[in-house]
Design an enzyme around this catalytic site. Structure first.
Site, PDB file in Angstrom:
ATOM      1  N   ARG A 193      63.033 -27.559  36.789  1.00 28.55           N
ATOM      2  CA  ARG A 193      62.811 -26.762  37.993  1.00 28.55           C
ATOM      3  C   ARG A 193      62.628 -27.692  39.191  1.00 28.55           C
ATOM      4  NH1 ARG A 193      64.827 -23.139  35.759  1.00 28.55           N
ATOM      5  NH2 ARG A 193      63.908 -21.151  35.147  1.00 28.55           N
ATOM      6  N   HIS A 205      72.617 -25.702  39.725  1.00 28.74           N
ATOM      7  CA  HIS A 205      71.858 -24.986  38.681  1.00 28.74           C
ATOM      8  C   HIS A 205      72.814 -24.396  37.623  1.00 28.74           C
ATOM      9  CE1 HIS A 205      67.784 -22.816  37.936  1.00 28.74           C
ATOM     10  NE2 HIS A 205      68.449 -22.925  36.790  1.00 28.74           N
TER      11      HIS A 205
HETATM   12  P1  NAP Z   1      59.826 -24.570  25.912  1.00 26.03           P
HETATM   13  O1  NAP Z   1      60.504 -24.308  24.615  1.00 26.03           O
HETATM   14  O2  NAP Z   1      58.695 -23.685  26.304  1.00 26.03           O
HETATM   15  O3  NAP Z   1      59.326 -26.085  25.858  1.00 26.03           O
HETATM   16  C1  NAP Z   1      58.441 -26.622  26.768  1.00 26.03           C
HETATM   17  C2  NAP Z   1      58.055 -28.046  26.330  1.00 26.03           C
HETATM   18  O4  NAP Z   1      57.283 -28.647  27.380  1.00 26.03           O
HETATM   19  C3  NAP Z   1      57.174 -28.062  25.068  1.00 26.03           C
HETATM   20  O5  NAP Z   1      57.525 -29.158  24.268  1.00 26.03           O
HETATM   21  C4  NAP Z   1      55.756 -28.267  25.631  1.00 26.03           C
HETATM   22  O6  NAP Z   1      54.875 -28.952  24.761  1.00 26.03           O
HETATM   23  C5  NAP Z   1      56.055 -29.141  26.848  1.00 26.03           C
HETATM   24  N1  NAP Z   1      54.999 -29.012  27.856  1.00 26.03           N
HETATM   25  C6  NAP Z   1      54.557 -27.897  28.475  1.00 26.03           C
HETATM   26  N2  NAP Z   1      53.577 -28.196  29.347  1.00 26.03           N
HETATM   27  C7  NAP Z   1      53.395 -29.534  29.253  1.00 26.03           C
HETATM   28  C8  NAP Z   1      52.527 -30.438  29.889  1.00 26.03           C
HETATM   29  N3  NAP Z   1      51.629 -30.033  30.804  1.00 26.03           N
HETATM   30  N4  NAP Z   1      52.620 -31.752  29.584  1.00 26.03           N
HETATM   31  C9  NAP Z   1      53.509 -32.168  28.637  1.00 26.03           C
HETATM   32  N5  NAP Z   1      54.369 -31.360  27.986  1.00 26.03           N
HETATM   33  C10 NAP Z   1      54.298 -30.056  28.298  1.00 26.03           C
HETATM   34  O7  NAP Z   1      60.854 -24.533  27.110  1.00 26.03           O
HETATM   35  P2  NAP Z   1      62.468 -24.652  27.025  1.00 26.03           P
HETATM   36  O8  NAP Z   1      63.047 -23.376  26.534  1.00 26.03           O
HETATM   37  O9  NAP Z   1      62.805 -25.908  26.327  1.00 26.03           O
HETATM   38  O10 NAP Z   1      62.859 -24.744  28.575  1.00 26.03           O
HETATM   39  C11 NAP Z   1      62.375 -25.767  29.411  1.00 26.03           C
HETATM   40  C12 NAP Z   1      62.701 -25.453  30.856  1.00 26.03           C
HETATM   41  O11 NAP Z   1      64.084 -25.675  31.114  1.00 26.03           O
HETATM   42  C13 NAP Z   1      62.542 -23.983  31.292  1.00 26.03           C
HETATM   43  O12 NAP Z   1      61.186 -23.671  31.516  1.00 26.03           O
HETATM   44  C14 NAP Z   1      63.385 -23.921  32.539  1.00 26.03           C
HETATM   45  O13 NAP Z   1      62.582 -24.237  33.650  1.00 26.03           O
HETATM   46  C15 NAP Z   1      64.423 -25.012  32.330  1.00 26.03           C
HETATM   47  N6  NAP Z   1      65.807 -24.479  32.218  1.00 26.03           N
HETATM   48  C16 NAP Z   1      66.752 -24.948  33.074  1.00 26.03           C
HETATM   49  C17 NAP Z   1      68.071 -24.514  32.968  1.00 26.03           C
HETATM   50  C18 NAP Z   1      69.150 -25.025  33.872  1.00 26.03           C
HETATM   51  O14 NAP Z   1      70.272 -24.504  33.842  1.00 26.03           O
HETATM   52  N7  NAP Z   1      68.906 -26.039  34.668  1.00 26.03           N
HETATM   53  C19 NAP Z   1      68.426 -23.598  31.955  1.00 26.03           C
HETATM   54  C20 NAP Z   1      67.433 -23.135  31.103  1.00 26.03           C
HETATM   55  C21 NAP Z   1      66.111 -23.585  31.234  1.00 26.03           C
HETATM   56  P3  NAP Z   1      54.376 -28.329  23.350  1.00 26.03           P
HETATM   57  O15 NAP Z   1      55.630 -28.235  22.502  1.00 26.03           O
HETATM   58  O16 NAP Z   1      53.432 -29.301  22.812  1.00 26.03           O
HETATM   59  O17 NAP Z   1      53.826 -26.976  23.683  1.00 26.03           O
HETATM   60  C1  GLV Z   2      67.606 -21.152  33.870  1.00 25.07           C
HETATM   61  O1  GLV Z   2      67.214 -21.901  34.690  1.00 25.07           O
HETATM   62  C2  GLV Z   2      66.785 -20.554  32.849  1.00 25.07           C
HETATM   63  O2  GLV Z   2      65.554 -20.646  32.952  1.00 25.07           O
HETATM   64  O3  GLV Z   2      67.351 -19.966  31.906  1.00 25.07           O
END
Ligand code: NAP
Ligand code: GLV
Length: 305
Positions: A220, A268
């Site tokens: 983000r 994005h």
């Molecule tokens: P997720 O499964 O919820 O994983 C979040 C990870 O971050 C977990 O490993 C968590 O640790 C860690 N975390 C959370 N808070 C933390 C902190 N304060 N310090 C250190 N580590 C921390 O999320 P995801 O599905 O992988 O998605 C991640 C992000 O990608 C989304 O929230 C979104 O913003 C972004 N995204 C971007 C796009 C794009 O097109 N650019 C597309 C989709 C998503 P634990 O495992 O220990 O809980």
């Molecule tokens: C895109 O940024 C998503 O959160 O799926």
């Protein structure tokens, strides 16, 4: 009982068509068309107008159209009893891995630099096997990126709240951030946006990276302190950055990132939800809600992700 699709600025047509195809009996309202707020129990949302959900007395679930939920959790007026869910999808995970791999290869092999430069100036390059990539956030997407990079022979580490067991990945936990950062060539941010992670990509963190490190932010825009990045790229401490997400999207035309040859911008598109792929999980949760069963992929509201 009805479903509300609410995604101002994003065309909801594909979502509505898929919902109607995959659950023919579902009554779907599309915001802002006229609808009875008392009838809505389930909302499917992307960047809804703040505060709107408090006007839906029977709302039980707000489902994010994407993996990220900060656009929902940042609204303080969503009642506590309303469940928030997110998308967890294998294709989204695969796409994110492909995209980060492409960005790293582009950086290592200087492709953007050579393309259209009109200069015949071969630059030396770094090999995959000598490249240390660190991923902040080893959740669904971060672990997918890690797996892909390990398969492609990178040296991979990751930082998350809790330690992970992932083959070929050196895992660091919360209080080991400094150790994690000190040996990296490429840093990838895939954290969720929460009060703890906002502005985490700042001068203090850049200072702890080795000279010449490259930043990739696909999480983000609010994770990044933009002026700190410009300072560290312009001083040469960071070799550059690839950014897919921004505080303000679309990135304003006069933003200094556009002019910086070491900052690569994409709009994005790292990993885009395909309604056809994910509507089955939305419908499944809708049916679970109606049957009073546990939902899948529920966000822990106290953690914010
Ligand atoms: P997720 O499964 O919820 O994983 C979040 C990870 O971050 C977990 O490993 C968590 O640790 C860690 N975390 C959370 N808070 C933390 C902190 N304060 N310090 C250190 N580590 C921390 O999320 P995801 O599905 O992988 O998605 C991640 C992000 O990608 C989304 O929230 C979104 O913003 C972004 N995204 C971007 C796009 C794009 O097109 N650019 C597309 C989709 C998503 P634990 O495992 O220990 O809980
Ligand atoms: C895109 O940024 C998503 O959160 O799926």
């Amino acid at each position: 009982m009805s479903v509300l699709v609410i995604s101002p600025g994003r065309n909801p047509e594909k979502w509505v068509n898929e919902l109607k195809n995959q659950h023919p009996g579902m009554n779907v309202f599309v915001y802002p068309e006229e609808h009875d707020k008392e009838e809505v129990e389930y909302a499917i949302a992307w960047k809804h107008p703040r505060g709107i959900f408090k006007n839906y007395p029977n709302l039980k679930v707000v489902a994010s159209m994407g993996a990220g939920v900060d656009h929902i959790t940042s609204d303080p007026e969503i009642p506590e009893h309303v469940k928030i869910t997110r998308i967890v999808d294998g294709q989204l995970r695969e796409d994110m891995g492909d995209f980060v791999l492409a960005l790293i290869l582009n950086h290592l092999r200087n492709l953007s630099l050579h393309h259209n430069s009109r200069e015949w100036k071969p630059k030396s390059y770094i090999r995959i096997k000598d490249t240390r990539v660190g991923i902040m956030g080893l959740g669904v997407l971060g672990s997918g990126v890690a797996e892909k990079l390990v398969k492609n022979d990178f040296q991979v580490s990751g930082w998350s709240r809790s330690k992970k067991e992932l083959e070929g990945v050196k895992s660091y936990e919360l209080d080991e951030l400094e150790d994690f950062l000190e040996n990296l060539d490429v840093l990838v941010c895939l954290l969720p946006l929460t009060p703890d992670t906002e502005n985490i990509l700042n001068s203090d963190l850049f200072e702890k990276l080795p000279e010449g490190a490259f930043l990739i932010n696909v999480a983000r825009g609010e994770h990044l302190v933009e002026q700190d990045l410009l300072n560290y790229v312009n001083s040469g401490h960071l070799s550059g950055a690839a950014l897919d997400v921004f505080r303000k999207e679309p990135l304003p035309e006069d933003h200094p990132f556009w002019e910086n040859p070491k900052i690569y911008i994409t709009p994005h598109i790292a990993s885009v939800t395909d309604p056809k792929e994910v509507v089955p999980q939305i419908v499944d949760n809708y049916e679970r809600m109606t049957e009073g069963e546990e939902l899948h992929n529920v966000v822990r509201r106290e953690k914010g992700y």
